[in-house]
Design an enzyme around this catalytic site. Structure first.
Site: not given
Length: 238
Positions: A60, A20, A191, A32, A66, A28, A64, A126, A15
């Site tokens: 998420s 930021w 969320s 990302h 946004r 924006r 969509w 990992l 988040d």
């Protein structure tokens, strides 16, 4: 100083990318892009620290909603990231898996996901899960529909439905449930993320925006986790 006990599985809600970027006077999408770079760093650091499973909430089902230009930029970033992730996985022996409703993604992205999962499935580093077009409620609905179809076909009786059966029909089947959930940028909600799987997970909320999240911040979260009295019902974890 006493050695930290590492959580086996850490889940992170990434988040603060947009906020930021805005604080820096940037669009924006810049946030990302920087956030994707942070994912690469934390994957490497987490594995070095002894964490075996890392799951990140990347996109998420609600994302969509946004602005179209932001969604388009995120999809472009995702396509680029699939290429980068494959190179990183080859270098670090990382096993990558994507969870979520892949049918809602464009065909070329689905193909890249399939290639990435196939190329890394035998890697012993990992275990890295990326939640794309993922929603906890959507996951549970898809699971219930699948079980309902089996009941309708006579392959399953309602009385046979158990917690274990539900778990094996979720996107995360075969994975241990998260020991620790981290959410960045001071937000304190889950969320719609891993609603079933987080039943006994410890939560840690970091004030740091995701692009600024570092190994030091991850260590703080694990230090907090080590101070928790981990109990499942009345049974204390050893």
């Amino acid at each position: 100083m006493e050695e930290l006990k590492m959580p086996r599985h850490v889940a992170i809600i990434l988040d603060g990318n947009g906020r930021w970027a805005k604080a820096k006077g940037m669009p924006r999408n810049y946030g990302h892009v920087q956030g994707a770079k942070t994912v690469e760093v934390i994957c490497e650091e987490a594995y070095k620290m002894g964490i075996q499973y890392l799951t990140v909430y990347a996109f998420s089902t609600e994302n969509w909603n946004r602005p179209p230009k932001e969604v388009e930029a995120l999809m472009k970033l995702l396509r680029d990231y699939m290429k980068t992730c494959l190179k990183t996985a080859e270098k670090n022996r990382m096993c990558v898996r994507v969870i979520g409703d892949k049918n809602g993604l464009d065909e070329d992205i689905r193909l890249r996901i399939a290639e990435l999962e196939e190329a890394t499935k035998n890697n012993d580093g990992l275990h890295f899960q990326i939640a794309l077009n993922y929603g906890g409620r959507d996951e549970l609905c898809r699971c219930m529909r699948s079980l309902g179809e089996k009941i309708a076909a006579g392959e399953l009786r309602p009385g046979e439905i158990s917690e274990e059966l539900i778990s094996t029909n979720l996107d995360t089947h075969g994975l241990p449930e998260p020991d620790l959930l981290i959410r960045t940028c001071s937000e304190q909600r889950i969320s719609n993320f891993l609603l079933w799987q987080l039943a006994y997970t410890e939560f840690y909320f970091s004030p740091v925006a995701w692009p600024d999240f570092t190994k030091e911040e991850l260590t703080k979260a694990i230090e907090a986790y080590n101070k928790r009295d981990r109990r499942y019902g009345l049974i204390k974890e050893d």
